[in-house]
Design a protein around this motif. Structure first.
Motif, short mmCIF file in Angstrom:
data_model
loop_
_atom_site.label_atom_id
_atom_site.label_comp_id
_atom_site.label_asym_id
_atom_site.label_seq_id
_atom_site.Cartn_x
_atom_site.Cartn_y
_atom_site.Cartn_z
N ALA A 66 0.84 -1.19 0.00
CA ALA A 66 0.00 0.00 0.00
C ALA A 66 0.88 1.25 0.00
O ALA A 66 2.09 1.18 0.28
CB ALA A 66 -0.90 0.00 1.23
N ILE A 67 0.28 2.39 -0.31
CA ILE A 67 0.99 3.67 -0.25
C ILE A 67 0.22 4.61 0.68
O ILE A 67 -0.98 4.86 0.47
CB ILE A 67 1.13 4.31 -1.64
N LEU A 68 0.91 5.10 1.70
CA LEU A 68 0.33 6.05 2.64
C LEU A 68 1.01 7.40 2.48
O LEU A 68 2.20 7.46 2.16
CB LEU A 68 0.50 5.57 4.08
N VAL A 69 0.24 8.46 2.73
CA VAL A 69 0.79 9.81 2.65
C VAL A 69 0.43 10.56 3.93
O VAL A 69 -0.74 10.55 4.36
CB VAL A 69 0.24 10.56 1.43
N LYS A 70 1.43 11.16 4.53
CA LYS A 70 1.21 12.03 5.69
C LYS A 70 1.22 13.46 5.18
O LYS A 70 2.25 13.96 4.70
CB LYS A 70 2.32 11.82 6.72
N ASP A 71 0.08 14.16 5.24
CA ASP A 71 -0.01 15.50 4.67
C ASP A 71 0.60 16.54 5.59
O ASP A 71 1.11 16.23 6.68
CB ASP A 71 -1.46 15.85 4.29
N THR A 72 0.56 17.79 5.17
CA THR A 72 1.21 18.87 5.93
C THR A 72 0.52 19.14 7.26
O THR A 72 1.07 19.83 8.12
CB THR A 72 1.26 20.16 5.10
N ASP A 73 -0.68 18.61 7.45
CA ASP A 73 -1.38 18.75 8.73
C ASP A 73 -1.14 17.56 9.64
O ASP A 73 -1.69 17.48 10.75
CB ASP A 73 -2.89 18.89 8.49
N GLY A 74 -0.33 16.60 9.16
CA GLY A 74 -0.02 15.43 9.97
C GLY A 74 -1.01 14.29 9.82
O GLY A 74 -0.87 13.25 10.47
N LYS A 75 -2.01 14.46 8.97
CA LYS A 75 -3.01 13.42 8.77
C LYS A 75 -2.50 12.37 7.79
O LYS A 75 -1.92 12.70 6.76
CB LYS A 75 -4.31 14.03 8.23
N ILE A 76 -2.71 11.10 8.11
CA ILE A 76 -2.26 10.01 7.24
C ILE A 76 -3.45 9.45 6.47
O ILE A 76 -4.52 9.19 7.04
CB ILE A 76 -1.59 8.89 8.07
N GLN A 77 -3.25 9.31 5.17
CA GLN A 77 -4.29 8.72 4.33
C GLN A 77 -3.68 7.66 3.43
O GLN A 77 -2.50 7.75 3.07
CB GLN A 77 -4.97 9.80 3.48
N MET A 78 -4.46 6.66 3.08
CA MET A 78 -4.00 5.65 2.14
C MET A 78 -4.41 6.09 0.73
O MET A 78 -5.60 6.24 0.45
CB MET A 78 -4.59 4.29 2.46
N VAL A 79 -3.43 6.28 -0.15
CA VAL A 79 -3.73 6.70 -1.51
C VAL A 79 -3.70 5.53 -2.49
O VAL A 79 -4.15 5.67 -3.62
CB VAL A 79 -2.76 7.82 -1.98
#
Length: 422
Positions: free
Chosen positions: A393-406
């Motif tokens: 899987a690929i996860l991204v931690k955005d600039t607000d610190g939230k992690i989402q699976m893309v």
């Protein structure tokens, strides 16, 4: 970072990209060379294209597939440089259909000139027939790629002939020259290239009668040292932070070479193109430990992943040690008792060795390891189809610190079996 919670929610293996780190990296680069444009070579990590577009001046795409990714990610076509040694009429027509000629295009052969001119001529005729030409670029902006002694680009004599053709074309416009010779280059080589280009730029502009000068798209190819020093006994994160700080010195050295060679005086506009140097620090690869055993006194940890999922440039078949963090399945595990391990992947191949010797806390099935500096190429250069193991899987931690699976885990067996043809 609370790896245990992330692993519990998303399951290993996965790649994790930190967009705050990506932005910080770009900001650092702009600080050193604020007057030189910044291009992201998206082949380093295509998944970052939609996240980095607001931080850079343009993105280089090298295939029809990469262009499609950018359009799906909502990236404006005028930010794209269409590069690549294999351009076809079909691929260029598709690009024109998706984004018109709002971006820039490289010419790497006489055949490319013919393809781009023919395709844009047809595109304009089609637009004129069904629509208005008011908002369509009159000509397609083109860089001619100068070869560095390989299959990419053309020699100076051919480049000059192509420049003349583009200047006289009704459909193409000459922007400048494109030059890239490879990655992980020494400063000595970069200095040699900048010196050559600084001399050739004005010479070429004079030959062509271009008083305002030409633009330059140049790939410095600054390297990344992925591995720990042999005598490095510091904690992983401390040592990693020092390595990233040392790596910034490369930008300082490049800035000095820009001043020394006077490259700014030779071109009207300059853009530097980077892939590995931008993306490496923002990515991690996390894999679980599937098995642990000892054979003839050697401790082996069998990982869920392997060479099909994580690749480091110049790893020398696992002889070098990357920046690996230990993640205990149980937060209360004792981590002071260390042993030497061979880190082997899940492929049925004796070559699937990630690290031949690394000192880690006592490993158990269910623990995990985090491989740092995995943001560029590491996720895409592996032999993904081999043995039909699932893609991480690929996860991204955005600039607000939230992690989402893309991207979720993807089964690869459907691409290797006859079912794909059903």
């Amino acid at each position: 970072m609370d790896y245990q919670s992330i692993i519990k929610e998303y399951k290993t293996p996965f790649y994790l990209y930190d967009i705050s780190e990506l932005k910080s990296r770009v900001d650092m680069m702009k600080k050193h060379l604020p007057d030189i444009g910044l291009c992201y070579a998206m082949k380093a990590s295509p998944i970052l294209a939609g996240f980095i577009t607001d931080y850079v001046d343009r993105l280089e795409v090298c295939s029809p597939g990469e262009y499609e990714i950018c359009i799906r990610d909502g990236i404006s076509p005028d930010k794209l440089l269409v590069s690549g040694v294999n351009k076809t009429r079909e691929s260029i027509n598709r690009i024109l259909e998706l984004g018109g000629a709002e971006g820039l295009f490289t010419i790497e052969s006489p055949e490319h000139f013919e393809i781009l001119e023919e395709c844009y001529k047809g595109y304009l005729e089609l637009i004129e027939k069904f629509n208005s030409l008011d908002e369509v670029p009159e000509k397609m902006g083109c860089y001619i790629r100068l070869t560095s002694g390989n299959q990419f680009g053309v020699d100076k004599a051919t480049l000059e002939e192509l420049c003349e053709k583009v200047i006289n074309s009704k459909y193409l416009k000459l922007v400048g020259i494109h030059y890239f010779s490879g990655t992980q280059k020494s400063m000595k080589k970069i200095e040699k290239e900048l010196t050559m280009l600084a001399e050739y730029g004005p010479e070429l502009a004079e030959k062509l009668g271009i008083s305002e000068g030409l633009s330059l798209e140049y790939g410095p190819g600054i390297g990344i040292d992925y591995f720990r020093k042999s005598d490095d006994d510091k904690p992983v994160l401390e040592s990693l932070a020092e390595r990233i700080a040392e790596n910034e010195q490369e930008m300082v050295d490049l800035t000095e070479l820009v001043e020394k060679t006077g490259i700014r005086n030779s071109f009207s506009n300059i853009t530097f193109e980077y892939g590995r140097y931008i993306a490496s620090t923002c990515g991690k690869y996390i894999t679980g430990i599937a098995d642990v055993k000892t054979s003839d006194g050697t401790n082996y940890a069998i990982l869920e992943g392997g060479l099909h999922q994580i690749v480091y440039y110049s790893s020398m078949a696992g002889m070098k040690v990357p920046f690996v963090e230990y993640i205990a399945a149980d937060k209360t595990n004792e981590i002071d008792d260390k042993k030497d391990y061979v880190l082997a992947g899940s492929l049925c191949s004796v070559n699937d060795i990630l690290v031949r010797k690394i000192s880690l806390p006592k490993l158990d099935i269910g623990d995990a390891l985090c491989f740092n500096l995995a943001g560029a190429y590491s996720a895409t250069e592996g032999i993904a189809l081999f043995l039909s193991r699932d893609l991480p899987a690929i996860l991204v931690k955005d600039t607000d610190g939230k992690i989402q699976m893309v991207r979720d885990h993807i089964e690869m067996n459907v691409y290797n079996g006859q079912s794909v043809f059903d």
